[in-house]
Scaffold this active site. Structure first.
Site, PDB file in Angstrom:
ATOM      1  N   ARG A  19       0.842  -1.195   0.000  1.00 32.29           N
ATOM      2  CA  ARG A  19       0.000   0.000   0.000  1.00 32.29           C
ATOM      3  C   ARG A  19       0.880   1.250   0.000  1.00 32.29           C
ATOM      4  NH1 ARG A  19      -4.948  -0.935   4.295  1.00 32.29           N
ATOM      5  NH2 ARG A  19      -5.836  -2.817   3.338  1.00 32.29           N
TER       6      ARG A  19
ATOM      7  N   ASP B  17       1.517   5.368   0.104  1.00 30.88           N
ATOM      8  CA  ASP B  17       0.918   6.538   0.746  1.00 30.88           C
ATOM      9  C   ASP B  17       0.491   7.569  -0.284  1.00 30.88           C
ATOM     10  OD1 ASP B  17       1.421   5.426   3.245  1.00 30.88           O
ATOM     11  OD2 ASP B  17       3.340   6.457   3.484  1.00 30.88           O
TER      12      ASP B  17
ATOM     13  N   ARG C 278      10.497   6.493   3.539  1.00 38.05           N
ATOM     14  CA  ARG C 278      10.669   7.944   3.619  1.00 38.05           C
ATOM     15  C   ARG C 278      11.362   8.362   4.916  1.00 38.05           C
ATOM     16  NH1 ARG C 278       5.860  11.189   3.068  1.00 38.05           N
ATOM     17  NH2 ARG C 278       4.485   9.467   3.600  1.00 38.05           N
TER      18      ARG C 278
END
Length: 262
Positions: free
Chosen positions: A51, A53, A196
């Site tokens: 998934r 973001d 990230r």
């Protein structure tokens, strides 16, 4: 019949992969398209490898869906109606025991940045993050060495109740090519915001705000550290998902499910 869908998307206008009421998402768009082309009263459930973001892109996303149709027909029909920021690369009949999420043995992301004083090329601005300070790539790669291997990456993740944060980081390597600085990140799987956050740690070292050993310090802390910034989503691209041979799928799915429950 289980279908494997290989797809790509520009994540700019999406609120991420997962369906959210009232918001535009990749999963929502494709499930809606599936319901339309298959004339179903309710959209079928789509499962993806990872998934992404809001704002994160994909060139190599993989999903599966259980529907009663021919893969070639589904491929052609989906291509006609999905929006332009989604690309249906191919639709194939999945082998027995295939699961887009749990059968995957590796995900590869690339994070792209530029420290050019003028910022990113306007034609690449949706996929390249602008860095305000020059980055030392060698220092970033030194820091990365402290993070490779299997660790508890809780300090780099938004933790979810009941979910493990132990991951095996296979590659974390930064290279400069012209104006672009690209970091390749490979792991068996990633937890929420992990890539990230890893990038935020490397950038802090690359800007010479901390020594390379800073990465080991953050990892050992096992809690989120305010000194590590979560980097902008638009620089991140899911490039590839790797699966084992067909005869190893069942064992991989069982292993992955067991690990998530530990």
């Amino acid at each position: 019949m289980r279908m494997r869908i290989d797809l790509a998307y520009d994540g700019t206008e999406f609120r991420g992969w997962a369906t959210q009421p009232g918001l535009r998402t990749v999963q929502g768009e494709i499930e809606s398209a599936l319901a339309t082309v298959l004339r179903l009263p309710e959209p079928p459930r789509l499962t993806c490898a990872g998934r992404t973001d809001a704002g994160v892109h994909a060139r190599g996303q993989v999903a599966h869906v259980d529907v009663d149709t021919h893969p070639g027909v589904l491929e052609r029909r989906l291509r006609r109606i999905v929006p332009g920021d989604i690309r249906i690369v191919r639709v194939t009949e999945a082998p027995e025991h295939f699961d887009a999420r749990f059968a995957a043995i590796e995900r590869r992301y690339v994070y792209r940045m530029t420290d050019h004083p003028a910022g990113p090329d306007p034609l690449q601005r949706r996929m390249v993050a602008a860095m305000p300070k020059p980055l030392d790539v060698e220092l970033m790669n030194e820091a990365a060495q402290h993070l490779l291997g299997e660790h508890d990456f809780a300090s780099f993740c938004k933790q979810r109740e009941g979910a493990t944060t132990i991951r095996n980081l296979l590659t974390l390597r930064t290279m400069r090519g012209g104006e672009t600085i690209a970091t390749t990140v490979r792991a068996d799987a990633f937890c929420h915001s992990m890539v990230r956050s890893l990038m935020g740690c490397l950038v802090a070292v690359g800007e010479r705000r901390f020594p390379p050993e800073f990465a080991a310090e953050i990892l050992a802390g096992e809690v989120r550290d305010p000194r590590v910034k979560v980097m902008p989503a638009h620089g991140l691209v899911l490039e590839e998902v790797v699966y084992p041979a067909d005869d190893q799928l069942a064992a991989r799915v069982e292993q992955a499910r067991r690990r998530r429950d530990e």
